[in-house]
Enzyme design. Structure first.
Site, PDB file in Angstrom:
ATOM      1  N   ASP A 164       0.943  -0.970  -0.164  1.00 19.70           N
ATOM      2  CA  ASP A 164       0.189  -0.366   0.222  1.00 19.70           C
ATOM      3  C   ASP A 164       0.829   1.100  -0.213  1.00 19.70           C
ATOM      4  OD1 ASP A 164      -2.415   1.124   0.642  1.00 19.70           O
ATOM      5  OD2 ASP A 164      -2.414   1.331   2.164  1.00 19.70           O
TER       6      ASP A 164
ATOM      7  N   GLU B 127      -1.141   7.171  -7.210  1.00 23.13           N
ATOM      8  CA  GLU B 127      -2.607   7.636  -7.150  1.00 23.13           C
ATOM      9  C   GLU B 127      -2.509   9.393  -7.295  1.00 23.13           C
ATOM     10  OE1 GLU B 127      -2.531   7.348  -2.174  1.00 23.13           O
ATOM     11  OE2 GLU B 127      -3.358   9.756  -2.761  1.00 23.13           O
TER      12      GLU B 127
HETATM   13  P1  13P Z   1      -9.127   3.462   5.766  1.00 26.67           P
HETATM   14  O1  13P Z   1      -7.616   3.482   7.279  1.00 26.67           O
HETATM   15  O2  13P Z   1     -10.138   4.611   6.062  1.00 26.67           O
HETATM   16  O3  13P Z   1      -9.561   2.571   5.961  1.00 26.67           O
HETATM   17  O4  13P Z   1      -8.834   3.185   4.695  1.00 26.67           O
HETATM   18  C1  13P Z   1      -8.060   2.627   3.911  1.00 26.67           C
HETATM   19  C2  13P Z   1      -6.914   2.654   2.731  1.00 26.67           C
HETATM   20  O5  13P Z   1      -7.327   3.770   1.859  1.00 26.67           O
HETATM   21  C3  13P Z   1      -5.808   2.274   2.808  1.00 26.67           C
HETATM   22  O6  13P Z   1      -4.576   3.118   1.967  1.00 26.67           O
END
Ligand code: 13P
Length: 283
Positions: free
Chosen positions: A82, A134
């Site tokens: 991520d 992004e």
């Molecule tokens: P939340 O923490 O709001 O669930 O978002 C998760 C996210 O977008 C991780 O990149």
């Protein structure tokens, strides 16, 4: 089934009008809850790892859990890094076996974002690794990335089209009004922007900031082209509360009991989301 990248699962989801959940895991217990939920519901799933979690446990440890947990599964599962700003971390993940990565250069000027994302594509594509990028600035805190309300801004649709024309990303995360963390008040989702970007780019979109959105918001965003939904904060709460609530209620010093309760609470959260995103039974 061995780990695979996100490309095919997201393209199928987009075509078929559902979304694949990307769940930020914290440890072995949470990764197991994600994999077991997906297998039970016959759903594709994305094991999502934040940079901090990977650094905390070590690349090889996280990858060994993923390999072991997916050894005998029969649903498509990706392991995705991520929000990562650091190309060196991305390189190590690619070498360690991650099947998908996100480069987050959204805080940089547009041209620099394009350049950095291009460099990640060069590293990833020969290894059959999918790439998410992004554009815009999503408000809130995710890992080491803090975006204040006044610094957040939605993605510009013209830039989004140019970005995706220049770069063959597999998944695109434009800022569309959602937030990382706990929502303070009603989020203002730019549905028109989702629709325009999805139609004009043709790329499956990622919906960040999934925790706390209403069911109808998910349904609308997914129908408009969000094929990946990120859930992190909800799992952090399930992780802590699952353990603590059990311990407070039972007060016994047998860690395996609250760990089991933690697993159950994480799995319940993942099951609920998979059903909500419509990916149950898609395998
Ligand atoms: P939340 O923490 O709001 O669930 O978002 C998760 C996210 O977008 C991780 O990149």
């Amino acid at each position: 089934m061995s780990l695979q990248n996100m490309k095919e699962m997201l393209n199928r989801a987009k075509e078929d009008g559902y979304a694949v959940g990307a769940f930020n895991i914290l440890d072995y217990n949470s990764m197991k809850a994600v994999v077991d939920a997906a297998e039970e519901l016959r759903s594709p799933v994305i094991i999502q790892t934040s940079v901090k979690t990977v650094v905390f446990w070590g690349y090889d440890a996280v990858m060994s859990w993923a390999r072991q947990l997916t050894e005998n599964t029969s649903v498509p599962i990706a392991i995705h890094l991520d929000h990562c700003k650091d190309l060196e971390v991305i390189r190590i993940c690619i070498e360690s076996g991650w099947t998908s990565v996100m480069i987050d250069a959204s805080s940089k000027p547009f041209e620099e974002n394009v350049e950095l994302t291009g460099r990640v594509l060069e590293m990833a594509k020969p290894n059959n690794i999918s790439v998410e990028a992004e554009l815009g600035a999503i408000v809130g805190v995710e890992d080491d990335i803090h975006v204040k309300e006044q610094d957040s801004h939605l993605a510009d649709p013209e830039q989004a089209v140019e970005f995706c024309k220049k770069l063959p990303v597999d998944c695109f995360a434009p800022a569309i009004g959602t937030a990382h963390g706990v929502y303070k008040g009603e989020p203002k989702i730019a549905y028109d922007l989702i629709e325009e970007i999805a139609k004009r780019t043709g790329v499956p979109l990622a919906l960040h900031g999934g925790t706390g959105l209403a069911d109808e918001v998910f349904h609308k965003c997914i129908a408009l082209g969000c094929a990946k939904v990120n859930i992190s904060t909800q799992l952090k709460y399930a992780h802590i509360n699952g353990f603590v609530d059990y311990f407070v209620a039972n007060n016994i010093y047998n860690p395996l009991k609250p760990l089991q309760a933690q697993y159950d609470s994480l799995k319940t959260a993942v099951v609920q989301n998979i059903k909500l995103f419509g990916s149950q039974g898609k395998v």
